[in-house]
Structures are given as C-alpha cells and as structure tokens.
Design a protein around this motif. Sequence first.
Motif, PDB file in Angstrom:
ATOM      1  N   VAL A   1      62.002  13.561  97.086  1.00 17.98           N
ATOM      2  CA  VAL A   1      61.394  13.106  95.844  1.00 17.98           C
ATOM      3  C   VAL A   1      61.795  14.089  94.757  1.00 17.98           C
ATOM      4  N   LEU A   2      62.564  13.608  93.780  1.00 15.43           N
ATOM      5  CA  LEU A   2      62.999  14.465  92.683  1.00 15.43           C
ATOM      6  C   LEU A   2      61.885  14.593  91.664  1.00 15.43           C
ATOM      7  N   LEU A   3      61.678  15.797  91.185  1.00 12.88           N
ATOM      8  CA  LEU A   3      60.619  16.056  90.223  1.00 12.88           C
ATOM      9  C   LEU A   3      61.238  16.483  88.893  1.00 12.88           C
ATOM     10  N   ASP A   4      60.860  17.638  88.355  1.00 13.52           N
ATOM     11  CA  ASP A   4      61.308  18.059  87.027  1.00 13.52           C
ATOM     12  C   ASP A   4      62.647  18.780  87.042  1.00 13.52           C
ATOM     13  N   PRO A   5      63.549  18.454  86.072  1.00  9.64           N
ATOM     14  CA  PRO A   5      64.773  19.252  85.917  1.00  9.64           C
ATOM     15  C   PRO A   5      64.498  20.491  85.067  1.00  9.64           C
ATOM     16  N   ILE A   6      65.193  21.592  85.353  1.00  9.02           N
ATOM     17  CA  ILE A   6      65.055  22.816  84.560  1.00  9.02           C
ATOM     18  C   ILE A   6      66.433  23.446  84.385  1.00  9.02           C
ATOM     19  N   LEU A   7      66.632  24.110  83.262  1.00  8.97           N
ATOM     20  CA  LEU A   7      67.874  24.829  82.987  1.00  8.97           C
ATOM     21  C   LEU A   7      67.622  26.310  83.249  1.00  8.97           C
ATOM     22  N   LEU A   8      68.471  26.929  84.040  1.00  4.75           N
ATOM     23  CA  LEU A   8      68.285  28.330  84.426  1.00  4.75           C
ATOM     24  C   LEU A   8      69.226  29.222  83.629  1.00  4.75           C
ATOM     25  N   LYS A   9      68.752  30.417  83.275  1.00  2.98           N
ATOM     26  CA  LYS A   9      69.561  31.378  82.529  1.00  2.98           C
ATOM     27  C   LYS A   9      69.418  32.733  83.179  1.00  2.98           C
ATOM     28  N   GLY A  10      70.492  33.503  83.228  1.00  7.12           N
ATOM     29  CA  GLY A  10      70.416  34.855  83.776  1.00  7.12           C
ATOM     30  C   GLY A  10      70.792  34.922  85.238  1.00  7.12           C
ATOM     31  N   GLU A  11      70.486  36.067  85.819  1.00  2.00           N
ATOM     32  CA  GLU A  11      70.932  36.370  87.168  1.00  2.00           C
ATOM     33  C   GLU A  11      69.891  36.102  88.252  1.00  2.00           C
ATOM     34  N   ASP A  12      68.607  36.293  87.946  1.00  2.00           N
ATOM     35  CA  ASP A  12      67.568  36.207  88.973  1.00  2.00           C
ATOM     36  C   ASP A  12      67.166  34.755  89.224  1.00  2.00           C
ATOM     37  N   LEU A  13      68.033  34.003  89.896  1.00  2.00           N
ATOM     38  CA  LEU A  13      67.747  32.589  90.163  1.00  2.00           C
ATOM     39  C   LEU A  13      66.519  32.408  91.051  1.00  2.00           C
ATOM     40  N   PRO A  14      66.392  33.142  92.169  1.00  2.00           N
ATOM     41  CA  PRO A  14      65.186  32.955  92.977  1.00  2.00           C
ATOM     42  C   PRO A  14      63.894  33.201  92.190  1.00  2.00           C
ATOM     43  N   GLY A  15      63.872  34.228  91.362  1.00  2.00           N
ATOM     44  CA  GLY A  15      62.683  34.513  90.557  1.00  2.00           C
ATOM     45  C   GLY A  15      62.372  33.393  89.586  1.00  2.00           C
ATOM     46  N   GLN A  16      63.407  32.878  88.904  1.00  2.00           N
ATOM     47  CA  GLN A  16      63.211  31.774  87.963  1.00  2.00           C
ATOM     48  C   GLN A  16      62.754  30.507  88.683  1.00  2.00           C
ATOM     49  N   LEU A  17      63.346  30.242  89.848  1.00  2.00           N
ATOM     50  CA  LEU A  17      62.977  29.045  90.598  1.00  2.00           C
ATOM     51  C   LEU A  17      61.558  29.143  91.150  1.00  2.00           C
TER      52      LEU A  17
ATOM     53  N   VAL B   1      48.642  17.727  90.697  1.00  7.12           N
ATOM     54  CA  VAL B   1      47.755  17.699  91.851  1.00  7.12           C
ATOM     55  C   VAL B   1      48.342  16.857  92.981  1.00  7.12           C
ATOM     56  N   VAL B   2      48.954  15.733  92.646  1.00  5.93           N
ATOM     57  CA  VAL B   2      49.414  14.786  93.658  1.00  5.93           C
ATOM     58  C   VAL B   2      50.706  15.238  94.327  1.00  5.93           C
ATOM     59  N   SER B   3      51.693  15.646  93.551  1.00  4.28           N
ATOM     60  CA  SER B   3      52.975  16.061  94.130  1.00  4.28           C
ATOM     61  C   SER B   3      53.086  17.579  94.142  1.00  4.28           C
ATOM     62  N   ARG B   4      53.849  18.089  95.109  1.00  6.57           N
ATOM     63  CA  ARG B   4      54.038  19.527  95.257  1.00  6.57           C
ATOM     64  C   ARG B   4      55.525  19.831  95.333  1.00  6.57           C
ATOM     65  N   ALA B   5      56.011  20.652  94.430  1.00  7.28           N
ATOM     66  CA  ALA B   5      57.413  21.077  94.474  1.00  7.28           C
ATOM     67  C   ALA B   5      57.552  22.118  95.576  1.00  7.28           C
ATOM     68  N   THR B   6      58.505  21.906  96.482  1.00 10.79           N
ATOM     69  CA  THR B   6      58.680  22.817  97.616  1.00 10.79           C
ATOM     70  C   THR B   6      60.018  23.536  97.604  1.00 10.79           C
ATOM     71  N   SER B   7      60.981  23.016  96.853  1.00 12.99           N
ATOM     72  CA  SER B   7      62.328  23.585  96.827  1.00 12.99           C
ATOM     73  C   SER B   7      63.049  23.034  95.604  1.00 12.99           C
ATOM     74  N   ALA B   8      64.367  23.257  95.539  1.00 16.64           N
ATOM     75  CA  ALA B   8      65.140  22.796  94.389  1.00 16.64           C
ATOM     76  C   ALA B   8      66.579  22.499  94.791  1.00 16.64           C
TER      77      ALA B   8
END
Length: 174
Positions: free
Chosen positions: A16-32, A44-51
């Motif tokens: 289930v695809l949720l929100d798109p986001i644009l990432l900037k910088g080096e710390d991808l895990p931190g931003q994600l 409340v209903v859906s839970r983002a678990t990964s990307a």
Amino acid sequence: MPLAVLVEGLESNPIVLLDPILLKGEDLPGQLDAALDAYNAAHVVSRATSALLWYDDRPNQTFEYFRDERAVRAQRFRETISLTGFHTCSSGRRYWYYGKCVGWLPGKRTYWEARLFHHDKKFVFDGPLTSLDVLAKFDGEFLGMDLDVGMLKALAEPQLFEAIEDWDRKLEVK
C-alpha cells in the motif's frame, strides 16, 4: 536527490503506497525514520513501515528501506509462477483453481495461494481475486526455501490438491 514513497506492508502482499517525500542530504535513514514517525503520528488507520526510493541518476531501479535494518538496498523482485488449472476430486466433482506461487527473497515470505471455483466459472463481470463465486481460499508457506519457483510450484501443487480434496470431503458430510 532521491524521491521516496512511504509504504505499508513492504514485507508482504499487497503493498500500500502512502505519502511521497523528497529527501535531501546524506542521512537517508534518519530522514526516512523521521518521515515514518511523522506519518504514523498523523494517521490512525494506516501505518508506514518502510519506503521505496528512486534516485535521479538511476531512474529505472528501485531501492527499499526497512526501518529495523536502517539500510537502503536495491529492490529485488521475486519470481512468481501461475498456479492455475483444474482438479477432479475422488468424489468426481471437478474444480477450477486460480493462484500463484511466489519465490524466496531474504526477509520475504515464500508461499503459494489459490482460490477455488466451480469448473464452469467464467469471469465475465468480475476477476478471480474479487469474485463472489470463490468457494474456498487455500495457501501454504515455504519457510526460507531458496528454490527455483518452478520447483516450489511442484511442491505447492500436491499441497493444494490435498487441501481441495479435504474441502470436497467436507461437502459430503453436510
């Protein structure tokens, strides 16, 4: 600059695809991680678990991010083979089954699934996954079996046929 789409249920099907986001910088895990936390706090209903991630310089390749691993890795696609045909039970009743067998990847399920229909079912107005004429649904797991998907199908068919036979025998009891 990578583009990420937050996902619910990347480890299983369906995604289930949720929100798109644009990432900037080096710390991808931190931003994600921050994006996953923000999404989950607001819903409340859906839970983002990964990307899922795409990079500008590699537009044809998808990458996965799993929070517990805190690592971005190239997405691998699993082999899938059709598990579709007819089975005639020992009672003489004939059924049509429609399904698939899904191969192994690290961190993913290896499984088969099938839906059972009367042998003369025609999908004119509905599809095999949404039909109201499904008689039964069967599935099975192959825990950690790193085999060719054709070999998995050969292992899945006897399990499916036995499940169909068991289901058919229960009709006689009623």
